[in-house]
Enzyme design. Structure first.
Site, mmCIF file in Angstrom:
data_model
loop_
_atom_site.group_PDB
_atom_site.id
_atom_site.type_symbol
_atom_site.label_atom_id
_atom_site.label_comp_id
_atom_site.label_asym_id
_atom_site.label_seq_id
_atom_site.Cartn_x
_atom_site.Cartn_y
_atom_site.Cartn_z
ATOM 1 N N LYS A 145 -10.794 5.756 -3.715
ATOM 2 C CA LYS A 145 -10.030 6.228 -2.560
ATOM 3 C C LYS A 145 -9.473 7.615 -2.925
ATOM 4 O O LYS A 145 -9.048 7.826 -4.064
ATOM 5 C CB LYS A 145 -8.894 5.237 -2.307
ATOM 6 C CG LYS A 145 -7.850 5.689 -1.310
ATOM 7 C CD LYS A 145 -6.863 4.557 -1.037
ATOM 8 C CE LYS A 145 -5.650 5.062 -0.286
ATOM 9 N NZ LYS A 145 -4.825 3.973 0.253
ATOM 10 N N ARG A 185 2.710 -4.366 2.648
ATOM 11 C CA ARG A 185 3.963 -3.674 2.951
ATOM 12 C C ARG A 185 4.896 -4.513 3.798
ATOM 13 O O ARG A 185 5.963 -4.046 4.185
ATOM 14 C CB ARG A 185 3.667 -2.362 3.699
ATOM 15 C CG ARG A 185 2.842 -1.405 2.879
ATOM 16 C CD ARG A 185 2.615 -0.105 3.599
ATOM 17 N NE ARG A 185 1.498 0.575 2.982
ATOM 18 C CZ ARG A 185 0.965 1.699 3.425
ATOM 19 N NH1 ARG A 185 1.472 2.278 4.498
ATOM 20 N NH2 ARG A 185 -0.053 2.239 2.809
ATOM 21 N N GLU A 199 -8.411 -3.550 5.567
ATOM 22 C CA GLU A 199 -7.409 -3.374 4.503
ATOM 23 C C GLU A 199 -6.036 -3.736 5.044
ATOM 24 O O GLU A 199 -5.422 -2.977 5.799
ATOM 25 C CB GLU A 199 -7.424 -1.921 4.006
ATOM 26 C CG GLU A 199 -6.381 -1.654 2.941
ATOM 27 C CD GLU A 199 -6.245 -0.186 2.568
ATOM 28 O OE1 GLU A 199 -7.223 0.591 2.755
ATOM 29 O OE2 GLU A 199 -5.166 0.209 2.105
HETATM 30 C C1 3PG Z 1 -1.442 4.758 4.119
HETATM 31 O O1 3PG Z 1 -1.334 4.466 2.951
HETATM 32 O O2 3PG Z 1 -0.561 4.576 4.959
HETATM 33 C C2 3PG Z 1 -2.745 5.304 4.498
HETATM 34 O O3 3PG Z 1 -3.036 6.397 3.732
HETATM 35 C C3 3PG Z 1 -2.861 5.595 5.944
HETATM 36 O O4 3PG Z 1 -2.521 6.881 6.216
HETATM 37 P P1 3PG Z 1 -2.550 7.357 7.722
HETATM 38 O O5 3PG Z 1 -1.438 6.620 8.423
HETATM 39 O O6 3PG Z 1 -2.289 8.843 7.609
HETATM 40 O O7 3PG Z 1 -3.908 7.026 8.269
#
Ligand code: 3PG
Length: 221
Positions: free
Chosen positions: A135, A51, A47
């Site tokens: 999710k 961002r 994934e």
């Molecule tokens: C995110 O959107 O950043 C994910 O949920 C990852 O979360 P994490 O950094 O707590 O694994």
């Protein structure tokens, strides 16, 4: 490892390995060696979050150079982003939440989609849209194991990918639940390892993640 289906579904995505890595890439040159490192450790559903400005170029590079990986996109918030992701070659999309508009667009595109849910009402809306692999976000902040257990009664046919606050120490208790297909987490791709180009470390983290649940025993409902 099982052959990757030609017509991928959201269920295929969540059932492939115990962990889906949530990836934030700032440099295009990291995309291909990262994908190779994760695949070497047994993780191939990737994934790549939308961002950073290079995210879609990273997906394109992974698709072209690492056919053993299945590059998807995360942080998809609009239909336009889903379309752009698919044009870049993304095989699936992950979103932090659920909207009817995104559900329609992903269905029209034939793009497997994991929407984020955190309440029973959102699960009902996702089910109305024909989705049964979701999710759970932000998992640990929203209720973790306790909430997933509470959903087993009313939603026995739904499988979840809890993401948000998941780490190697709390992942086993999530993965032990019958309605958890896999978990998502960013710990597999530490920023420092990317900066150091420490691909061996990422492969080791992927191997450890695969061992969190040696055999996938989840029922698909
Ligand atoms: C995110 O959107 O950043 C994910 O949920 C990852 O979360 P994490 O950094 O707590 O694994």
């Amino acid at each position: 490892m099982a052959v990757i289906p030609k017509k991928l579904t959201a269920l295929d995505v969540v059932h492939d390995a115990p962990v889906i890595p949530v990836i934030v890439l700032h440099e295009l040159r990291h995309a291909v060696p990262l994908a190779r490192a994760l695949v070497a450790g047994g993780i191939r559903m990737l994934e790549v979050t939308l961002r950073t400005p290079v995210a879609l170029d990273c997906v394109r590079a992974m698709v072209q150079e690492v056919p053993e990986a299945v590059a998807g996109v995360g942080t998809v918030r609009t239909g336009a982003e889903a379309e752009a992701a698919q044009r870049a070659g993304a095989a699936f999309a992950v979103s932090p939440g659920f909207t009817l508009g995104l559900a329609r667009t992903c269905a029209e595109l034939g793009l497997p989609w994991l929407p984020g849910v955190a309440t029973a009402s959102e699960i009902l809306a996702a089910q109305e849209a024909g989705l049964s692999a979701l999710k759970f976000f932000p998992a640990m902040q929203a209720g973790g194991v306790g909430l997933l257990k509470a959903w087993q009664g009313p939603f026995p046919e739904v499988v979840f990918c809890p993401t948000g606050g998941v780490q190697p120490d709390n992942a086993p208790s999530l993965l032990a639940l019958g309605n958890v297909a896999c978990v998502g987490g960013s710990w597999l791709v530490p920023t420092q390892a990317l900066e150091d180009r420490d691909w061996a470390r990422i492969t080791a983290l992927a191997r450890e993640a695969c061992a969190l649940r040696p055999k996938n025993t989840v029922k698909t409902g």
